[in-house]
Design a protein around this motif. Structure first.
Motif, PDB file in Angstrom:
ATOM      1  N   PRO A   1      12.998  19.054  12.279  1.00 38.30           N
ATOM      2  CA  PRO A   1      12.391  17.764  12.678  1.00 38.30           C
ATOM      3  C   PRO A   1      11.068  17.931  13.422  1.00 38.30           C
ATOM      4  N   GLN A   2      10.980  18.915  14.333  1.00 33.11           N
ATOM      5  CA  GLN A   2       9.735  19.130  15.067  1.00 33.11           C
ATOM      6  C   GLN A   2       8.621  19.584  14.131  1.00 33.11           C
ATOM      7  N   ILE A   3       8.938  20.515  13.238  1.00 29.97           N
ATOM      8  CA  ILE A   3       7.922  21.009  12.306  1.00 29.97           C
ATOM      9  C   ILE A   3       7.444  19.887  11.391  1.00 29.97           C
ATOM     10  N   ALA A   4       8.388  19.088  10.886  1.00 35.35           N
ATOM     11  CA  ALA A   4       8.030  17.989   9.992  1.00 35.35           C
ATOM     12  C   ALA A   4       7.148  16.970  10.700  1.00 35.35           C
TER      13      ALA A   4
ATOM     14  N   PHE B   1       1.761  14.556  11.520  1.00 42.26           N
ATOM     15  CA  PHE B   1       0.631  14.099  12.334  1.00 42.26           C
ATOM     16  C   PHE B   1      -0.648  14.831  11.955  1.00 42.26           C
ATOM     17  N   ILE B   2      -0.556  16.149  11.832  1.00 44.32           N
ATOM     18  CA  ILE B   2      -1.757  16.921  11.502  1.00 44.32           C
ATOM     19  C   ILE B   2      -2.300  16.528  10.133  1.00 44.32           C
ATOM     20  N   ALA B   3      -1.404  16.359   9.155  1.00 49.60           N
ATOM     21  CA  ALA B   3      -1.853  15.976   7.814  1.00 49.60           C
ATOM     22  C   ALA B   3      -2.517  14.607   7.830  1.00 49.60           C
ATOM     23  N   VAL B   4      -1.968  13.661   8.594  1.00 47.68           N
ATOM     24  CA  VAL B   4      -2.572  12.331   8.688  1.00 47.68           C
ATOM     25  C   VAL B   4      -3.954  12.427   9.336  1.00 47.68           C
TER      26      VAL B   4
ATOM     27  N   ASN C   1      -0.014  13.540  -0.416  1.00 44.59           N
ATOM     28  CA  ASN C   1      -0.482  14.805   0.131  1.00 44.59           C
ATOM     29  C   ASN C   1       0.178  15.105   1.465  1.00 44.59           C
ATOM     30  N   VAL C   2       0.384  14.066   2.286  1.00 48.54           N
ATOM     31  CA  VAL C   2       1.076  14.252   3.569  1.00 48.54           C
ATOM     32  C   VAL C   2       2.488  14.775   3.323  1.00 48.54           C
ATOM     33  N   GLY C   3       3.188  14.144   2.366  1.00 46.83           N
ATOM     34  CA  GLY C   3       4.545  14.580   2.053  1.00 46.83           C
ATOM     35  C   GLY C   3       4.597  16.004   1.532  1.00 46.83           C
ATOM     36  N   LEU C   4       3.645  16.370   0.665  1.00 51.60           N
ATOM     37  CA  LEU C   4       3.614  17.737   0.137  1.00 51.60           C
ATOM     38  C   LEU C   4       3.355  18.743   1.248  1.00 51.60           C
ATOM     39  N   THR C   5       2.493  18.385   2.192  1.00 54.62           N
ATOM     40  CA  THR C   5       2.218  19.279   3.321  1.00 54.62           C
ATOM     41  C   THR C   5       3.476  19.523   4.140  1.00 54.62           C
ATOM     42  N   ILE C   6       4.215  18.456   4.428  1.00 57.68           N
ATOM     43  CA  ILE C   6       5.446  18.584   5.216  1.00 57.68           C
ATOM     44  C   ILE C   6       6.444  19.491   4.494  1.00 57.68           C
ATOM     45  N   VAL C   7       6.650  19.235   3.201  1.00 59.00           N
ATOM     46  CA  VAL C   7       7.609  20.032   2.425  1.00 59.00           C
ATOM     47  C   VAL C   7       7.201  21.500   2.411  1.00 59.00           C
ATOM     48  N   GLU C   8       5.910  21.760   2.205  1.00 63.81           N
ATOM     49  CA  GLU C   8       5.416  23.139   2.140  1.00 63.81           C
ATOM     50  C   GLU C   8       5.657  23.872   3.452  1.00 63.81           C
ATOM     51  N   LYS C   9       5.336  23.237   4.590  1.00 67.11           N
ATOM     52  CA  LYS C   9       5.469  23.892   5.886  1.00 67.11           C
ATOM     53  C   LYS C   9       6.938  24.130   6.234  1.00 67.11           C
TER      54      LYS C   9
ATOM     55  N   LYS D   1     -10.684  19.691  -2.962  1.00 65.14           N
ATOM     56  CA  LYS D   1      -9.998  20.771  -3.674  1.00 65.14           C
ATOM     57  C   LYS D   1      -8.488  20.744  -3.434  1.00 65.14           C
ATOM     58  N   SER D   2      -8.082  20.516  -2.192  1.00 61.97           N
ATOM     59  CA  SER D   2      -6.643  20.476  -1.888  1.00 61.97           C
ATOM     60  C   SER D   2      -5.953  19.301  -2.573  1.00 61.97           C
ATOM     61  N   SER D   3      -6.636  18.149  -2.602  1.00 65.82           N
ATOM     62  CA  SER D   3      -6.063  16.998  -3.294  1.00 65.82           C
ATOM     63  C   SER D   3      -5.889  17.293  -4.779  1.00 65.82           C
ATOM     64  N   LEU D   4      -6.877  17.952  -5.375  1.00 69.70           N
ATOM     65  CA  LEU D   4      -6.794  18.316  -6.788  1.00 69.70           C
ATOM     66  C   LEU D   4      -5.648  19.293  -7.030  1.00 69.70           C
ATOM     67  N   PHE D   5      -5.509  20.278  -6.137  1.00 69.80           N
ATOM     68  CA  PHE D   5      -4.422  21.250  -6.273  1.00 69.80           C
ATOM     69  C   PHE D   5      -3.068  20.551  -6.210  1.00 69.80           C
ATOM     70  N   ASN D   6      -2.925  19.614  -5.279  1.00 69.10           N
ATOM     71  CA  ASN D   6      -1.655  18.882  -5.163  1.00 69.10           C
ATOM     72  C   ASN D   6      -1.383  18.025  -6.394  1.00 69.10           C
ATOM     73  N   GLN D   7      -2.425  17.413  -6.944  1.00 69.89           N
ATOM     74  CA  GLN D   7      -2.247  16.591  -8.139  1.00 69.89           C
ATOM     75  C   GLN D   7      -1.843  17.445  -9.343  1.00 69.89           C
ATOM     76  N   LEU D   8      -2.406  18.639  -9.441  1.00 74.27           N
ATOM     77  CA  LEU D   8      -2.120  19.501 -10.586  1.00 74.27           C
ATOM     78  C   LEU D   8      -0.741  20.129 -10.499  1.00 74.27           C
ATOM     79  N   THR D   9      -0.322  20.526  -9.287  1.00 75.69           N
ATOM     80  CA  THR D   9       0.895  21.325  -9.157  1.00 75.69           C
ATOM     81  C   THR D   9       2.086  20.551  -8.604  1.00 75.69           C
ATOM     82  N   GLY D  10       1.836  19.452  -7.842  1.00 77.20           N
ATOM     83  CA  GLY D  10       2.945  18.713  -7.242  1.00 77.20           C
ATOM     84  C   GLY D  10       3.776  19.600  -6.341  1.00 77.20           C
ATOM     85  N   LEU D  11       5.080  19.608  -6.553  1.00 79.98           N
ATOM     86  CA  LEU D  11       5.982  20.436  -5.751  1.00 79.98           C
ATOM     87  C   LEU D  11       6.128  21.845  -6.304  1.00 79.98           C
ATOM     88  N   ASN D  12       5.481  22.122  -7.428  1.00 80.30           N
ATOM     89  CA  ASN D  12       5.585  23.450  -8.045  1.00 80.30           C
ATOM     90  C   ASN D  12       4.559  24.394  -7.435  1.00 80.30           C
ATOM     91  N   GLN D  13       4.636  24.579  -6.125  1.00 82.26           N
ATOM     92  CA  GLN D  13       3.675  25.434  -5.448  1.00 82.26           C
ATOM     93  C   GLN D  13       4.387  26.281  -4.404  1.00 82.26           C
TER      94      GLN D  13
END
Length: 720
Positions: free
Chosen positions: A367-370, A375-378, A519-527, A37-49
Motif C-alpha cells: 500500500p505504501q509503495i502504491a 503521487f509521483i506519477a501524477v 500511465n499512472v496505473g502502469l507505473t504503480i503495477v511496475e513498481k 517516449k514513456s507514453s509511447l512505450f506504455n501504449q505499445l507494450t501495456g502490461l507486457n513489460q
C-alpha cells in the motif's frame, strides 16, 4: 495538423504496407526527455513489460513486447531520455554502448525516434545524429495536439521528404497514431536517405583509419569512436590505446569538434524548418503554463505550496496506507493461526512464523509503495515534478544531492523502502547513489514504537513554553537528528565519491496536463512488481533465517529452558499466560539468537546495553517495530501488552548493582543508536535491488552501524 489529418495518415499508412514484411525482433525507443517516449512505450507494450538492467551497469532497462500485426510481435527497449549522442550521465552512456556495438546481442534491428512536434528544432538535433549513423528508423512526431494549440502547422509530407525517413504524426498519450506506427514498424525499412553532417577534410584520414580498423559501416560512427573511446565499455584497453594514439597524432580536440558539429546541425535544421513549419498565430498573452508557473515556482509561495503537497504525500503514505497495511498484517496473522490450528511441528512453525511472516513483511509495504508512486506519477504526468526539481536543485546540490532527492528524503520519514525506489526519477548516477545511501537515516514510521517507549521512560510528560510537550519536543529532536545526519552524510559522500560523469541540471518544463491515468496505473503495477519479485526474495530469506536463530538453540538448551521456566512458574503460582510468557523469554535467551546476544554483549556493553538489548537489536533487524515485541517477550510482559505495561516493566528492571537499569544515559544511548542504525532488512534488500549488487548495501550497513555505534557510545559515556 488536427486529429482528422492524423487518422488520415494512419489510413494511408495502412493501405500502403504489405504484411509480408520481415519480422523485427528488437526495436529501440529513443528521444528527448519529455518527448512522450514513456507514453509511447506504455501504449505499445501495456502490461507486457519488465524492468532489468543494462549489462555491466546499474541503469534500469525497461523492455516489453508489442503486437505489431496479428502475426508479428516485437521486443521493445525503452532507452533513457537524452538530448544528443554525446552523453553527460551514466544513463545516457548506455545509449552509445548499445547503438555503437553492432556485434552485441542487444543491438537493435530498428529505432523509433520520438520528437515533440511543438519544439522540433531542439528534438531534431538527436534525430540528425541518429540518421547520420545510418540506423533503420522511423520518426514518431508526437504531441501534435500541443503543436496545434500553439498555432504550429507542420507539413508532414515535406518534412518526410527532407528527412528521408517515414514520419508518423501522433498523440501517444491518447493512443492516436499507434496503429499507423505499428504498421510501419512491421516493415523492412532501410536507413534514412538524407545525411546532415560531414566531418571536415582534415579529420578524414583519422576517421578512415578508425573505420577500417573496427570494420565500421560509416564515417560518422568512426568519428564518435574518436570522441567517446574512453567511455565505450565494449572496447578493450588495446583498442582504446589505438584510438588515443590516433587522436594524439592528428591533434583531435573533441570538445571543439562537438561544438562545431552542434552549430552546423542547428544551422541545417533551422533552414529545413523554414519550409516545413508555419506558425499561424502568435501568443498575445502568456501561456497557461507560464501563468501557473508564476505561482508554483514563486520564491516564497512555490516552496509553501510544495511543502503542502509533501504534507499530503506524507499523510497518504503514513496514514492512508495504514488501514490496508493492518488488513494485510491481520490476514497474514490469521493464515498463520489457521495453519497452526490444523497441524503442528517444526515445518508448520517454519511456514507460519518464518515464511508467512517474511511474506507479510513484503506484502505490508505494497500500500505504501502504491500510494507513493501514484503521487509521483501524477506529479510527473501533470508536469509539476519538473518545477519541484528546478526549485530544490540549487539548495540540495550544495550537499551532494539533487532537486529530485527531496521526495525520497521526505517520504523516507514514512518508509525507506518506497523512498529508495522513488530515486529512479534521478537520472544522474552519483546523485542517485548518494540519495539512496542517506535515505535510511531519515526516521521512518516503524521507529515510532521504539521512540515512544524509550522517550516515555526518561523524558517527563511536562509542558514547554505552555504549548509544547517535552516528550513531543524530544521526539521531534530525534527526527531532526536523522535529517541533519542524512544531509551531512550526503555532503561527506559527495567529497569522497569519485565519478567520471559530471552532474548537469538540464530540464525543460513540460506544459501542464491532466495525468494519463493508464500511465499512472502502469507505473504503480511496475513498481509493486519490482519490489515484490526482487527485494521480496531477500526479505523472506533473511526473515526465515532470523526465525531459525530465535527458534532453535544448541543441543537440548531450549528443552531445559522450558523445564526450568515451568518449575519457576509453578513455584511463583503464575497464571497460564504468565507461564507462557516466561517460557518464551527463557527459550529466546537459550536460542541461537540469545547465544549470539550474549556473545556480542562485550561489544555493546560500552554503549550501556546488555545481552537482552542485544537480542532486541538482532530481531528488530527484520523490522524496527519488532523491538517492542522482543522486549515484551524478554521481560515476560506478554506480546499483546500495551505501551504503558512495557514501560512499567522496563522501569522496574534492575541492573546488577540493584539500581534501575534503564537510566537516562542508557535510554538515550539506545534512542540514538536506533536513529542512525540501518532501518531493517527490507531497506537493505531494496538498496540491493536498486543498485544491482551487494557493494552499496554492505557499505550502507557498515557505515550506518559504525555511525550508530560511535554516536551511542558518545552519548552513553557523556551521560552516565
Amino acid at each position: 495538423m488536427g486529429r482528422g489529418a492524423v487518422l488520415e495518415a494512419e489510413q494511408t499508412a495502412a493501405q500502403s504496407v504489405s504484411f509480408e514484411s520481415v519480422r523485427l525482433t528488437r526495436i529501440a525507443l529513443i528521444g528527448n526527455p519529455n518527448s512522450g517516449k514513456s507514453s509511447l512505450f506504455n501504449q505499445l507494450t501495456g502490461l507486457n513489460q519488465k524492468v532489468g538492467n543494462f549489462p555491466g551497469v546499474t541503469v534500469d532497462r525497461k523492455t516489453g513486447t508489442a503486437q505489431l500485426t496479428p502475426h508479428h510481435r516485437a521486443a521493445i527497449i525503452d532507452l533513457p531520455g537524452t538530448y544528443s549522442l554525446y552523453p553527460k550521465s551514466l544513463d545516457e552512456k548506455v545509449i552509445t554502448d548499445l547503438l555503437y556495438d553492432r556485434g552485441s546481442s542487444e543491438y537493435p534491428d530498428f529505432v523509433v525516434v520520438t520528437a515533440d512536434a511543438s519544439n522540433l528544432k531542439r528534438n531534431l538535433l538527436l534525430y540528425t545524429q541518429l540518421a547520420d549513423l545510418q540506423l533503420p528508423m522511423v520518426l514518431a512526431l508526437n504531441m501534435m495536439d500541443t503543436a496545434e494549440q500553439h498555432g504550429i502547422q507542420i507539413d508532414v509530407a515535406e518534412l518526410q521528404r527532407q528527412l528521408g525517413v517515414p514520419i508518423i504524426p501522433m498523440n501517444a498519450r491518447k493512443g492516436v497514431g499507434i496503429t499507423a506506427l505499428k504498421i510501419v514498424m512491421a516493415q523492412e525499412l532501410g536507413p534514412p536517405t538524407q545525411t546532415f553532417y560531414q566531418p571536415s577534410e582534415e579529420l578524414l584520414p583519422m576517421i578512415r583509419q578508425i573505420r577500417y580498423y573496427f570494420n565500421l559501416h560509416n564515417d560518422y560512427l568512426a568519428l564518435h569512436y574518436a570522441h567517446q573511446y574512453q567511455r565505450l565499455a565494449f572496447l578493450s584497453a588495446d583498442e582504446r590505446s589505438y584510438i588515443h594514439e590516433l587522436c594524439q597524432r592528428y591533434g583531435f580536440d573533441s570538445v571543439s569538434q562537438q561544438a562545431q558539429e552542434t552549430i552546423a546541425r542547428y544551422a541545417h535544421i533551422s533552414e529545413l524548418l523554414l519550409d516545413v513549419v508555419r506558425v499561424t498565430r502568435a501568443e498575445k498573452n502568456e501561456s497557461y503554463s507560464n501563468r501557473i508557473d508564476r505561482v508554483l515556482t514563486h520564491r516564497v509561495w512555490g516552496y509553501l505550496i510544495f511543502l503542502g503537497i509533501l504534507f499530503l504525500l506524507f499523510q497518504a503514505i503514513f496514514a492512508w496506507a495504514q488501514y490496508p497495511m493492518d488488513l494485510i498484517d491481520q490476514g497474514v496473522a490469521w493464515l498463520g493461526g489457521q495453519l497452526k490450528a490444523r497441524a503442528s511441528g517444526p515445518l508448520v512453525d517454519l511456514a507460519a512464523d518464518g515464511i508467512l511472516a517474511g511474506l507479510g513483511g513484503v506484502l505490508m509495504f505494497i500500500p505504501q509503495i502504491a500510494l507513493l508512486f501514484a503521487f509521483i506519477a501524477v506529479l510527473e504526468e501533470s508536469g509539476y515534478m519538473a518545477r519541484v526539481t528546478f526549485m530544490m536543485d540549487r539548495i540540495m546540490r550544495k550537499f551532494g544531492l539533487n532537486g529530485k532527492s527531496v521526495v525520497p528524503l521526505i517520504s523516507g520519514m514514512a518508509c525507506a523502502v518506497p523512498a529508495i525506489m522513488s530515486t529512479r526519477t534521478i537520472e544522474n548516477w552519483k546523485d542517485r547513489i548518494i540519495t539512496i545511501f542517506v535515505v535510511p537515516l531519515m526516521s521512518c514510521s516503524a521507529r515510532i514504537p521504539v521512540y515512544t517507549v524509550l522517550v516515555a521512560l526518561v523524558v517527563p510528560d511536562e509542558p514547554v513554553l505552555g504549548i509544547f510537550n517535552l516528550q513531543g519536543v524530544a521526539l521531534m529532536g530525534l527526527y531532526l537528528l536523522g535529517f541533519v545526519s542524512a544531509v551531512l552524510s550526503a555532503w561527506v559522500l559527495k567529497t569522497l565519491l569519485r565519478a567520471k560523469e559530471r552532474s548537469f541540471f538540464i530540464m525543460e518544463f513540460p506544459v501542464y496536463r491532466w495525468p494519463r491515468w493508464k500511465n499512472v496505473g502502469l507505473t504503480i503495477v511496475e513498481k509493486v512488481k519490482a519490489f515484490v519479485f526482487q527485494a521480496g526474495k531477500v526479505i523472506v530469506a533473511i526473515s526465515v533465517l532470523l526465525w531459525v536463530l530465535a527458534s532453535y538453540g544448541p543441543g537440548s538448551a531450549l528443552q531445559q529452558a522450558e523445564t526450568q521456566a515451568r518449575t519457576e512458574a509453578a513455584q511463583r503460582a503464575f497464571t497460564p499466560e504468565q507461564t507462557d510468557n516466561l517460557i518464551a523469554s527463557q527459550k529466546l535467551e537459550s536460542s541461537y539468537a540469545g547465544v549470539f546476544g550474549r556473545s556480542i554483549e562485550p561489544v555493546i556493553r560500552p554503549l550501556g546495553f546488555d545481552w537482552k538489548i542485544g537480542i532486541a537489536l538482532i530481531t528488530s533487524f527484520a523490522a524496527r517495530e519488532v523491538f517492542v515485541g522482543t522486549i515484551s517477550t524478554i521481560y515476560s510482559v506478554g506480546q499483546d501488552a500495551d505501551m504503558s505495561t512495557v514501560r512499567e516493566k522496563l522501569l522496574a528492571e534492575k541492573g546488577p548493582d540493584g539500581q534501575p537499569f534503564f537510566t537516562p544515559a542508557r535510554a538515550f544511548s539506545l534512542l540514538v543508536f536506533y536513529v542512525f542504525a540501518m532501518q531493517c532488512v527490507s531497506t537493505l534488500a531494496t538498496t540491493y535491488r536498486e543498485t544491482k549488487g551487494w557493494t552499496w548495501p554492505l557499505l550502507q550497513l557498515v557505515y550506518m552501524t559504525g555511525l550508530a555505534y560511535a554516536a551511542s557510545l558518545l552519548v552513553y559515556q557523556l551521560m552516565k
